[in-house]
Design a protein around this motif. Sequence first.
Motif, PDB file in Angstrom:
ATOM      1  N   ARG A 234       0.839  -1.202   0.000  1.00  5.94           N
ATOM      2  CA  ARG A 234       0.000   0.000   0.000  1.00  5.94           C
ATOM      3  C   ARG A 234       0.877   1.257   0.000  1.00  5.94           C
ATOM      4  O   ARG A 234       1.962   1.272   0.570  1.00  5.94           O
ATOM      5  CB  ARG A 234      -0.921   0.033   1.216  1.00  5.94           C
ATOM      6  CG  ARG A 234      -2.040  -1.001   1.183  1.00  5.94           C
ATOM      7  CD  ARG A 234      -2.879  -0.965   2.456  1.00  5.94           C
ATOM      8  NE  ARG A 234      -4.047  -1.813   2.351  1.00  5.94           N
ATOM      9  CZ  ARG A 234      -4.026  -3.133   2.526  1.00  5.94           C
ATOM     10  NH1 ARG A 234      -2.877  -3.738   2.832  1.00  5.94           N
ATOM     11  NH2 ARG A 234      -5.147  -3.843   2.416  1.00  5.94           N
ATOM     12  N   SER A 236       0.022   5.348   0.811  1.00  3.26           N
ATOM     13  CA  SER A 236      -1.024   6.261   1.280  1.00  3.26           C
ATOM     14  C   SER A 236      -0.535   7.704   1.231  1.00  3.26           C
ATOM     15  O   SER A 236       0.576   8.011   1.662  1.00  3.26           O
ATOM     16  CB  SER A 236      -1.432   5.906   2.722  1.00  3.26           C
ATOM     17  OG  SER A 236      -1.917   4.574   2.785  1.00  3.26           O
ATOM     18  N   THR A 241      -5.272   5.861  -1.076  1.00  2.00           N
ATOM     19  CA  THR A 241      -4.378   4.735  -0.818  1.00  2.00           C
ATOM     20  C   THR A 241      -4.331   3.868  -2.063  1.00  2.00           C
ATOM     21  O   THR A 241      -5.377   3.426  -2.558  1.00  2.00           O
ATOM     22  CB  THR A 241      -4.851   3.887   0.375  1.00  2.00           C
ATOM     23  OG1 THR A 241      -4.812   4.677   1.568  1.00  2.00           O
ATOM     24  CG2 THR A 241      -3.962   2.658   0.555  1.00  2.00           C
ATOM     25  N   TYR A 243      -3.283   0.341  -3.750  1.00  2.06           N
ATOM     26  CA  TYR A 243      -3.139  -1.025  -3.238  1.00  2.06           C
ATOM     27  C   TYR A 243      -2.737  -1.970  -4.365  1.00  2.06           C
ATOM     28  O   TYR A 243      -3.264  -1.894  -5.472  1.00  2.06           O
ATOM     29  CB  TYR A 243      -4.459  -1.499  -2.618  1.00  2.06           C
ATOM     30  CG  TYR A 243      -4.469  -2.968  -2.263  1.00  2.06           C
ATOM     31  CD1 TYR A 243      -3.637  -3.471  -1.260  1.00  2.06           C
ATOM     32  CD2 TYR A 243      -5.311  -3.854  -2.941  1.00  2.06           C
ATOM     33  CE1 TYR A 243      -3.635  -4.818  -0.943  1.00  2.06           C
ATOM     34  CE2 TYR A 243      -5.317  -5.209  -2.626  1.00  2.06           C
ATOM     35  CZ  TYR A 243      -4.474  -5.687  -1.632  1.00  2.06           C
ATOM     36  OH  TYR A 243      -4.466  -7.020  -1.331  1.00  2.06           O
TER      37      TYR A 243
END
Length: 269
Positions: A234, A236, A241, A243
């Motif tokens: 991930r 952020s 975010t 992924y």
Amino acid sequence: MNTSVYAGFWRRVAAFIIDTFLAALPAAIICMPLLFWRFYTMANAPETEYASQFMIIMLLIILWQILGLASFWLYFAFMESGPRQATWGKRLLKIKVVGKDGGRISFSRATGRAFSKLLSSMIMYIGFIMAGLTNRKRALHDYIVDTYVVRDTFQPGDELPETPSHPWWLAIISALIVFGWLGLTLFSSAMSLFMNPGFQAAVQLQNLANQGNMSYGAQTLNGITYSVSQDGYRASFGDYTLYMPDAESDICCMAAPGADCDDIGFDAC
């Protein structure tokens, strides 16, 4: 052969700049105070009224465009078909518009000439540049409606002599403008992509996944927090975010309420 009857390129440019400013004034005088008032009202309005205030502002901007177009048309059409055959800018630079007979043009032809100027500007102003490089110093809009721009001492019946034309220079300058515009567009797009934090996060996230040398946990680089857990990688930043389950998977986006993954160029997970 006397070729000095025609208005020079830079004289025409100066006249057009003056006239564009004058033609834009009426719409600006009407709409600018209304827009400032609406922006002030919006700044002091509750959030529940933002949508309606924004819609009013957009309608005012559209009205400004419509009034500006009408003002541009009427200014050029009435003045270039009038007794002086010239706008205020042309009068100041001592030039005027004539037809192929050397006389005054009609309102309908002046209307066509005004709207043809929009075409000359839409093709990156190449239509205007033609006035410096074509026979009888004619711009694209002059060719479309069959007009000439001459010095104000020109009289009906005077000769409209041929002048040297420079088609190769026109082609070269046009090519430079087109390729310059394309290059600037591509450069701007590349810079926008590079400056997009989502792009930077995705590149670094892919690198971390490919290297596989980051242990479970988190680290922050350039304001972006990267983390690795059992279910994937991930990155952020802000309301977003990114992924990626593993190095072979596509990257998707998770956004906070009110944020949209499309704004950073990724599909939602």
